[in-house]
Motif scaffolding. Structure first.
Motif, PDB file in Angstrom:
ATOM      1  N   THR A 147      -9.350   2.303   2.151  1.00  0.00           N
ATOM      2  CA  THR A 147      -9.137   0.874   1.934  1.00  0.00           C
ATOM      3  C   THR A 147      -8.021   0.667   0.919  1.00  0.00           C
ATOM      4  N   THR A 168      -8.884  -4.456   4.465  1.00  0.00           N
ATOM      5  CA  THR A 168      -7.740  -3.797   5.074  1.00  0.00           C
ATOM      6  C   THR A 168      -7.878  -2.292   4.905  1.00  0.00           C
ATOM      7  N   MET A 221     -14.154 -15.615   5.293  1.00  0.00           N
ATOM      8  CA  MET A 221     -14.323 -14.213   5.625  1.00  0.00           C
ATOM      9  C   MET A 221     -13.369 -13.354   4.806  1.00  0.00           C
ATOM     10  N   ASN A 222     -13.853 -12.251   4.315  1.00  0.00           N
ATOM     11  CA  ASN A 222     -13.023 -11.282   3.617  1.00  0.00           C
ATOM     12  C   ASN A 222     -12.822 -10.071   4.516  1.00  0.00           C
ATOM     13  N   ALA A 223     -11.638  -9.943   5.056  1.00  0.00           N
ATOM     14  CA  ALA A 223     -11.333  -8.785   5.891  1.00  0.00           C
ATOM     15  C   ALA A 223     -10.904  -7.637   4.986  1.00  0.00           C
TER      16      ALA A 223
END
Length: 62
Positions: free
Chosen positions: A17, A5, A1-3
């Motif tokens: 972002t 920020t 998963m790429n969260a």
């Protein structure tokens, strides 16, 4: 998963972002320049005693 920020821009508080943002932590070049202008106009200050001006002598300096 790429969260992804996200943070709030310190100038306008809009969410932005971090990844891929060339103006981070700001949301835009405009907010970045407003902040720079505030520093240049001495709008931000660090609390403490005022530093002596160049050429001023402290008591006891002779």
């Amino acid at each position: 998963m790429n969260a992804i920020t996200t943070i709030k821009c310190p100038q306008c508080r809009k969410e932005t972002t971090l990844a891929g943002n060339p103006y981070r932590p700001f949301c835009s070049q405009r907010c970045k320049m407003i902040d720079l202008g505030t520093w240049a106009d001495e709008g931000y200050r660090i609390p403490g005693e005022k530093a002596p001006e160049s050429g001023d002598e402290e008591p006891g300096d002779e």
